[in-house]
Design an enzyme around this catalytic site. Sequence first.
Site, PDB file in Angstrom:
ATOM      1  N   SER A 152      56.978 -96.660 -41.681  1.00 18.82           N
ATOM      2  CA  SER A 152      56.607 -95.551 -42.546  1.00 18.82           C
ATOM      3  C   SER A 152      55.862 -96.059 -43.783  1.00 18.82           C
ATOM      4  O   SER A 152      54.796 -96.652 -43.663  1.00 18.82           O
ATOM      5  CB  SER A 152      57.855 -94.748 -42.912  1.00 18.82           C
ATOM      6  OG  SER A 152      57.521 -93.521 -43.508  1.00 18.82           O
ATOM      7  N   ASP A 252      56.321 -86.582 -34.960  1.00 19.15           N
ATOM      8  CA  ASP A 252      56.179 -87.012 -36.348  1.00 19.15           C
ATOM      9  C   ASP A 252      54.834 -86.539 -36.869  1.00 19.15           C
ATOM     10  O   ASP A 252      53.801 -86.718 -36.213  1.00 19.15           O
ATOM     11  CB  ASP A 252      56.270 -88.540 -36.395  1.00 19.15           C
ATOM     12  CG  ASP A 252      56.092 -89.119 -37.776  1.00 19.15           C
ATOM     13  OD1 ASP A 252      56.114 -88.364 -38.766  1.00 19.15           O
ATOM     14  OD2 ASP A 252      55.933 -90.358 -37.860  1.00 19.15           O
ATOM     15  N   HIS A 282      60.274 -89.066 -36.646  1.00 27.21           N
ATOM     16  CA  HIS A 282      60.001 -90.044 -37.696  1.00 27.21           C
ATOM     17  C   HIS A 282      61.301 -90.754 -38.086  1.00 27.21           C
ATOM     18  O   HIS A 282      62.359 -90.149 -38.183  1.00 27.21           O
ATOM     19  CB  HIS A 282      59.421 -89.335 -38.920  1.00 27.21           C
ATOM     20  CG  HIS A 282      59.044 -90.275 -40.021  1.00 27.21           C
ATOM     21  ND1 HIS A 282      57.840 -90.930 -40.053  1.00 27.21           N
ATOM     22  CD2 HIS A 282      59.723 -90.681 -41.120  1.00 27.21           C
ATOM     23  CE1 HIS A 282      57.776 -91.686 -41.125  1.00 27.21           C
ATOM     24  NE2 HIS A 282      58.915 -91.562 -41.792  1.00 27.21           N
TER      25      HIS A 282
END
Length: 315
Positions: A152, A252, A282
Amino acid sequence: MNPLLRSVMRLFAAPRLNMREDYARVRRLQRQLAARPVPRYRAVDLRIDTGDGEREVPVRVFSPREQRREEVLLFLHGGGWVTGDIESYTPACATMADLTGCVVASVDYRLAPEHPFPAGLEDCWRIIRAILEAPWRLGAESAARIVLVGDSAGGNLAAASCLLLHERGLPMPQRQILLYPVTHWDHDPRTTPFLSARRHGADYRLTSTEVEDYLELYVPDPALRRDPLVSPLMASDLDGQPRTLLITAELDLLCDEGEAYGRALRDAGTEVRIHRVEGALHGFITLPRFARSLREAYEVIDEFLDAPLPDGGTP
């Protein structure tokens, strides 16, 4: 994902926190969750000089129960540049060490809003440079054994660090693993060029509002958010980047921008493998080790680590 479960996940994704005001609460909650009993692990805490003579960055080094590879995974955690740390990511890093058979070194870079851009990025690229110059600090026999990993916002910092190292003509890792990275500045469903952001911006694990809040905290100046060191997909020069494994999650909002960055790297001549985990949300790298999406991702990571090194050597 069946319609009932999809509806439930949307309820949990509904905005209940204002990240610009509640980030401290989220940090506390993450640490509390990470403090739950986890499988036994071996870890050593280090402080590594960044080379600027002013700051040492905490690094937690995890040893696997059975070391099967000589690679050391230098890990940059997620959390929107605002939350997450070596404490909250300890369960995920212990799992990473065991499932890959590698030593994992987790970097505790500075967080926004107390330390906005480029503070966290400076910590990351300086640590990467320091480790590549002296890989023995983490038990690696050579710099070629250092593999950069980020999830991320950590994937964003990994990509941006490599861009910066290349720009400055400094040594850089030969391999990187980017897990559902942030690579673009626009996540507004009304203006974003990415279908996944429009389709999943109000769903599931991460929302467009949350990403926008994180970006405002990390980069208060809107004009800077298009800088390639914030949005790597905006880079005009992607030459000389490490061999890359880019893993995305189907459900995501960051899925499409992550894959777009992988294609851009490939167009620039980098060897890239892009793998989308179907049905995944995610942040799945932090799930329990029995989770299907987690196991699938580590199967792909194992294949990447077992491939011949870029210089023709073998792992």
